[in-house]
Write an enzyme that holds these catalytic residues in place. Structure first.
Site, PDB file in Angstrom:
ATOM      1  CE  LYS A   1      -3.974  -1.753   2.432  1.00  0.00           C
ATOM      2  NZ  LYS A   1      -4.979  -1.627   1.538  1.00  0.00           N
TER       3      LYS A   1
ATOM      4  CG  ASP B   1      -7.262  -5.452   7.204  1.00  0.00           C
ATOM      5  OD1 ASP B   1      -8.163  -4.790   7.121  1.00  0.00           O
ATOM      6  OD2 ASP B   1      -6.801  -5.544   6.379  1.00  0.00           O
TER       7      ASP B   1
ATOM      8  NE  ARG C   1      -9.933 -10.239  -2.021  1.00  0.00           N
ATOM      9  CZ  ARG C   1     -10.603  -9.829  -3.067  1.00  0.00           C
ATOM     10  NH1 ARG C   1     -11.154  -9.706  -4.165  1.00  0.00           N
ATOM     11  NH2 ARG C   1     -10.752  -8.280  -2.147  1.00  0.00           N
TER      12      ARG C   1
HETATM   13  N1  BES Z   1      -7.901  -3.877   4.332  1.00  0.00           N
HETATM   14  C1  BES Z   1      -7.998  -3.371   2.728  1.00  0.00           C
HETATM   15  C2  BES Z   1      -9.524  -2.872   2.924  1.00  0.00           C
HETATM   16  C3  BES Z   1      -9.536  -1.641   3.048  1.00  0.00           C
HETATM   17  C4  BES Z   1      -9.637  -0.138   3.197  1.00  0.00           C
HETATM   18  C5  BES Z   1      -9.969  -1.132   5.267  1.00  0.00           C
HETATM   19  C6  BES Z   1      -9.883   0.793   3.827  1.00  0.00           C
HETATM   20  C7  BES Z   1     -10.236  -0.543   5.625  1.00  0.00           C
HETATM   21  C8  BES Z   1     -10.527   0.653   5.261  1.00  0.00           C
HETATM   22  C9  BES Z   1      -8.235  -4.955   2.337  1.00  0.00           C
HETATM   23  O1  BES Z   1      -7.396  -5.746   3.059  1.00  0.00           O
HETATM   24  C10 BES Z   1      -7.225  -4.432   0.620  1.00  0.00           C
HETATM   25  O2  BES Z   1      -6.473  -3.951   0.454  1.00  0.00           O
HETATM   26  N2  BES Z   1      -8.464  -4.685  -0.050  1.00  0.00           N
HETATM   27  C11 BES Z   1      -8.605  -3.931  -1.481  1.00  0.00           C
HETATM   28  C12 BES Z   1      -8.671  -5.237  -2.285  1.00  0.00           C
HETATM   29  C13 BES Z   1      -8.516  -4.758  -3.967  1.00  0.00           C
HETATM   30  C14 BES Z   1      -6.469  -5.317  -3.949  1.00  0.00           C
HETATM   31  C15 BES Z   1      -8.441  -5.889  -4.709  1.00  0.00           C
HETATM   32  C16 BES Z   1      -9.082  -2.723  -1.549  1.00  0.00           C
HETATM   33  O3  BES Z   1     -10.089  -3.136  -0.865  1.00  0.00           O
HETATM   34  O4  BES Z   1      -8.147  -2.092  -2.695  1.00  0.00           O
HETATM   35 ZN    ZN Z   2      -6.520  -6.043   4.066  1.00  0.00          ZN
HETATM   36 MN    MN Z   3      -5.358  -5.689   2.075  1.00  0.00          MN
END
Ligand code: BES
Ligand code: ZN
Ligand code: MN
Length: 513
Positions: free
Chosen positions: A287, A298, A361
């Site tokens: 990220k 998380d 997931r």
């Molecule tokens: N933990 C994140 C989602 C999240 C985002 C939680 C903002 C709380 C606040 C999750 O693991 C994630 O990174 N999801 C990605 C999925 C994508 C790579 C398909 C996302 O939502 O960008």
């Molecule tokens: Zn996550």
């Molecule tokens: Mn993630």
């Protein structure tokens, strides 16, 4: 935690640091809510006028402090806004009471005792006031060097930020069975929501999968639940490729926790599954800065599940509730899963990991398959799963997806009933083909548009045949970065705990099919 009592004292006779009264927006200006009659009398029946003079409007969350009038035993009167006054004959909305009590309790930080003279015409209303006050009084100080109010580091608190120590609900019929039961429930529930908040707020250098699992074991011992922990060795032996694949880049290996409340007379079993990523860096698909500062949150899904199961035990609910905490830390390193790697999941399915940041997931999939093996009557998972859900619903609503429309509707109604904001989301089948992989059974990513729904479709593949399942994506409401409001503090909120507990209660009562 803040103590909660039901008191026979009136607003005029209660001995406390402050008495809390409700004010609302009426058709012709500020109106004083029922419960505050004695206070109004002390002000010569002019409390509403006095408050208006001070600029009060009755708006939700508004707090006005004024020195008490002669005849009251508290030095301060705190008037809290309830929003629009209800139509004649209607009572105050319980969520309005919960929020107002939360705002009042927070504004009284540093005080020892406050009498809450809000409209509590029945046990449910009293419980809402109690719940709101206990949640609003919450502070997280474990990592302050002065240790304000927690005593954990052995230092004295500084007296300033210590939470309100005692909430006395006035007019709440302490000898009435229903009032007693409802406030005891509120106390247990608020304590567990605050436990979830503590876990969420604990930084990732102080909470990893192993220490989270130890917390679950300790609580299980305290409240009579059964806890089992699969460590990395057990996970390898069992073939939990999702949990292991996500956790393999971290120095802190993954865990799968099963924590169960059982009741000898239960004829239904509910399985709750929580995403427990103690830190989500994104892994090799790292990220960027700006997106990782709050990723200690998380594990909010696992915290909610943990809190809900313990609450079920504390309340002795006549239903079996099994919590599954899928715990891992998602880190980039020489041993981390790479984009393009293929994992063999606990179910036997293979997954091509196109993006290591879609890790939730993967850990949930293993836990959902494992939970399904026990053939529960329903499964609900809770997860901070997608940024897409935050874009869709904002920071106050969680999204609900399900493989069963009636179940999705029930969860939505339950959430409304307990004052949690949520919205039903679809699971469009056509999005499944976006996750087709040239090498594995499925990829962990699909279309970017509708990303929250894609994640739901992925999870669905790991639910046992014929089991009603719902998925709560709490990425929006789990962690609050803005100013505190109502009973919502900065940081971890404890989102979904109230919904899960009410679901367990409804299941125990046989209300759900
Ligand atoms: N933990 C994140 C989602 C999240 C985002 C939680 C903002 C709380 C606040 C999750 O693991 C994630 O990174 N999801 C990605 C999925 C994508 C790579 C398909 C996302 O939502 O960008
Ligand atoms: Zn996550
Ligand atoms: Mn993630």
């Amino acid at each position: 935690m803040t103590a909660l009592t039901l008191s026979t004292s009136s607003a005029a006779t209660v001995r406390a640091d402050a008495v809390v009264v409700g004010v609302a927006k009426g058709a012709k200006g500020v109106v004083v809510a029922p419960g505050a009659e004695a206070v109004d009398k002390a002000f010569g029946g002019k409390l509403a006028g006095v408050l208006e003079t001070l600029g009060a409007s009755g708006a939700e969350g508004e707090v006005t402090k004024l020195p008490a009038a002669d005849g009251l035993k508290t030095p301060v009167v705190l008037a809290v806004g309830l929003g629009d006054a209800p139509a004649k004959g209607d009572g105050y909305d319980h969520e309005a009471l919960r929020r107002a009590a939360g705002s009042a309790a927070r504004a009284l930080a540093g005080s020892k005792k406050a009498g809450f003279a809000l409209p509590v015409e029945d046990a449910e209303a009293a419980a809402a006031v109690g719940e709101g006050a206990l949640l609003g009084a919450y502070t997280f100080t474990a990592f302050r060097s002065n240790g304000a109010g927690n005593g954990k580091n052995g230092k004295k608190n500084d007296g300033k930020s210590a939470p309100l120590a005692e909430v006395a609900i006035l007019g709440g019929k302490p000898r009435d069975k229903e009032f007693k039961a409802a406030t005891e429930r509120a106390q247990a529930l608020a304590a567990e929501i605050n436990r979830a908040r503590d876990l969420i707020n604990t930084p990732s250098n102080a909470l990893d999968p192993k220490s989270f699992a130890a917390e679950a074991q300790a609580a299980a011992k305290e409240f009579g639940l059964k806890a089992e922990v699969l460590d990395e060795k057990a996970l390898k032996k069992g073939g939990y490729g999702g949990l292991l694949g996500v956790g393999q880049g971290s120095e802190a290996p993954p865990r799968l926790v099963r924590i169960a409340h059982t009741h000898p007379k239960a004829d239904k079993t509910l399985a709750l599954v929580g995403k427990g990523i103690t830190y989500d860096s994104g892994g090799i698909s790292l990220k960027p800065a700006g997106h990782n500062e709050t990723m200690k949150c998380d594990m909010s899904g696992a915290a909610a599940v943990f809190a809900a199961v313990v609450t079920a035990a504390r309340l002795g609910l006549e239903v079996n509730v099994t919590g599954w905490l899928a715990l891992a830390e998602n880190m980039p390193s020489g041993s981390a899963t790479r984009p393009g790697d293929v994992l063999t999941m606990y179910s036997g399915k293979t997954v091509e990991v196109l993006n290591t940041d879609a890790e939730g997931r993967l850990v949930l999939a293993d836990a959902l398959t494992r939970a399904s093996e026990e053939e529960p009557d329903a499964i609900v998972d809770v997860a901070t799963l997608t940024g897409a859900m935050v874009l869709a619903l904002g920071h106050r609503h969680f999204g609900i997806m399900a493989n069963d429309d009636a179940f999705r509707t029930s969860i939505h109604e339950i959430a409304e009933e307990v004052g949690e904001q949520s919205w039903p989301m679809p699971m469009p089948e056509h999005l499944r083909k976006g996750m087709d992989s040239p090498v594995a059974d499925i990829a962990n990513m699909g279309d970017r548009m509708g990303g929250g729904l894609v994640a739901g479709l992925f999870l669905k593949e790991f639910i046992g045949e014929g089991i009603p399942w719902a998925h709560l994506d709490i990425a929006g409401p789990a962690f609050h970065e803005g100013s505190p409001w109502g009973y919502t503090p900065k940081g971890g909120t404890g989102s979904a705990v109230r919904t899960l507990v009410r679901l367990a209660e409804r299941t125990a009562a046989g209300d759900l099919g």
